[in-house]
Design an enzyme around this catalytic site. Sequence first.
Site, mmCIF file in Angstrom:
data_model
loop_
_atom_site.group_PDB
_atom_site.id
_atom_site.type_symbol
_atom_site.label_atom_id
_atom_site.label_comp_id
_atom_site.label_asym_id
_atom_site.label_seq_id
_atom_site.Cartn_x
_atom_site.Cartn_y
_atom_site.Cartn_z
ATOM 1 N N ASN A 13 24.888 -7.846 51.401
ATOM 2 C CA ASN A 13 25.496 -8.018 50.074
ATOM 3 C C ASN A 13 26.479 -9.172 50.153
ATOM 4 O O ASN A 13 27.575 -9.028 50.693
ATOM 5 C CB ASN A 13 26.213 -6.718 49.677
ATOM 6 C CG ASN A 13 26.985 -6.862 48.384
ATOM 7 O OD1 ASN A 13 26.810 -7.830 47.645
ATOM 8 N ND2 ASN A 13 27.857 -5.894 48.111
ATOM 9 N N LYS A 15 28.041 -10.627 47.775
ATOM 10 C CA LYS A 15 29.089 -10.620 46.740
ATOM 11 C C LYS A 15 29.189 -12.018 46.095
ATOM 12 O O LYS A 15 28.157 -12.656 45.888
ATOM 13 C CB LYS A 15 30.409 -10.130 47.336
ATOM 14 C CG LYS A 15 30.204 -8.813 48.115
ATOM 15 C CD LYS A 15 31.456 -8.122 48.509
ATOM 16 C CE LYS A 15 31.091 -6.840 49.267
ATOM 17 N NZ LYS A 15 32.217 -5.998 49.580
ATOM 18 N N HIS A 98 27.502 -0.612 42.794
ATOM 19 C CA HIS A 98 28.443 -0.934 43.875
ATOM 20 C C HIS A 98 29.865 -0.593 43.430
ATOM 21 O O HIS A 98 30.208 -0.735 42.251
ATOM 22 C CB HIS A 98 28.330 -2.422 44.238
ATOM 23 C CG HIS A 98 29.109 -2.759 45.468
ATOM 24 N ND1 HIS A 98 30.461 -2.979 45.437
ATOM 25 C CD2 HIS A 98 28.727 -2.866 46.764
ATOM 26 C CE1 HIS A 98 30.874 -3.220 46.673
ATOM 27 N NE2 HIS A 98 29.845 -3.162 47.500
ATOM 28 N N GLU A 100 32.557 -2.108 43.626
ATOM 29 C CA GLU A 100 33.277 -3.188 42.922
ATOM 30 C C GLU A 100 32.824 -3.280 41.469
ATOM 31 O O GLU A 100 33.622 -3.584 40.577
ATOM 32 C CB GLU A 100 33.065 -4.510 43.684
ATOM 33 C CG GLU A 100 33.883 -4.512 44.977
ATOM 34 C CD GLU A 100 33.276 -5.299 46.123
ATOM 35 O OE1 GLU A 100 32.420 -6.168 45.897
ATOM 36 O OE2 GLU A 100 33.673 -5.030 47.278
ATOM 37 N N GLU A 168 28.767 4.240 50.632
ATOM 38 C CA GLU A 168 29.828 3.331 51.056
ATOM 39 C C GLU A 168 31.179 3.921 50.670
ATOM 40 O O GLU A 168 31.583 3.840 49.506
ATOM 41 C CB GLU A 168 29.684 1.974 50.368
ATOM 42 C CG GLU A 168 28.380 1.280 50.665
ATOM 43 C CD GLU A 168 28.460 -0.210 50.331
ATOM 44 O OE1 GLU A 168 28.322 -1.006 51.260
ATOM 45 O OE2 GLU A 168 28.689 -0.553 49.168
ATOM 46 N N GLY A 174 35.317 -3.746 53.157
ATOM 47 C CA GLY A 174 36.102 -4.972 53.297
ATOM 48 C C GLY A 174 37.492 -4.753 53.874
ATOM 49 O O GLY A 174 38.343 -5.633 53.796
ATOM 50 N N SER A 210 32.499 -2.079 56.297
ATOM 51 C CA SER A 210 32.985 -2.691 57.536
ATOM 52 C C SER A 210 32.037 -2.519 58.722
ATOM 53 O O SER A 210 32.484 -2.357 59.857
ATOM 54 C CB SER A 210 34.389 -2.162 57.878
ATOM 55 O OG SER A 210 35.305 -2.526 56.858
#
Length: 246
Positions: A13, A15, A98, A100, A168, A174, A210
């Site tokens: 991904n 991003k 996701h 985000e 996730e 991150g 991560s």
Amino acid sequence: MSEAKEKKIFAANWKLHKNPDQTREFFKNFLPEAQGLDCEIYFFPPAVSLEAAAGSLKNSKVKFGSQNCYRESQGAFTGEISAQMVKDLGGQLILLGHSERRKIFGEQDVLIAEKLAHVQSLGLTPVFCIGETLEEREAQQVQSVLEKQIHVGLSKADAKKPLVVAYEPVWAIGTGKVATPAQVKETHALVHEVLLAIGFATAPILYGGSVKPDNSKELLQIPHVDGFLVGGASLEPASFLGIARS
Ligand code: PGA
């Protein structure tokens, strides 16, 4: 084990990273090294770089798709991404839900469910993301949060069509804070049970948050970990290859 789960899946991904030139440059370095790998590899470049990815991946088994889409193929939806157009470019996958998208762009479970059904109806594979926040984990709400995300997110889905799930934990994305093997084991078993109960047991379950070359091997041994969704460590060919080689 179902056919869908025979090969491990390594999904990148990107991003909001890599323009078309950087995308082509990445694949020029990545593809020769990835040739011998016996696994499924997926890339999710930013929308502007999908055509570059399509060109680079034309003669390879590596699959690609967008990081989001709308629930309609076309129309008056300024700024949205059409899964049909991704398909027209040769894309086979769409990342959905996701954290985000959920957190920064306010996407709700019901909209994600509509997008997911739309993606499946086009014959594309949704990679459906779920995960709890740190506050939810600390309040012992992991099970209820994941159950709701799965039950609503898959409420319009077709169990006979391809689907990949990515667990996730939001607090591990991150942050460099990877979930412990015990946490991954417990939560993947839970996700598997919830999927099994509603007829989606064949969906591979990826772990994300991560993942790096130095923790991927151990995590991949855990039952019901069928691969990874990788953000930061997928931006360099060497680190993503290091993960895929585990
Ligand atoms: P990370 O991102 O690997 O950088 O934690 C994972 C993701 O957001 O999919």
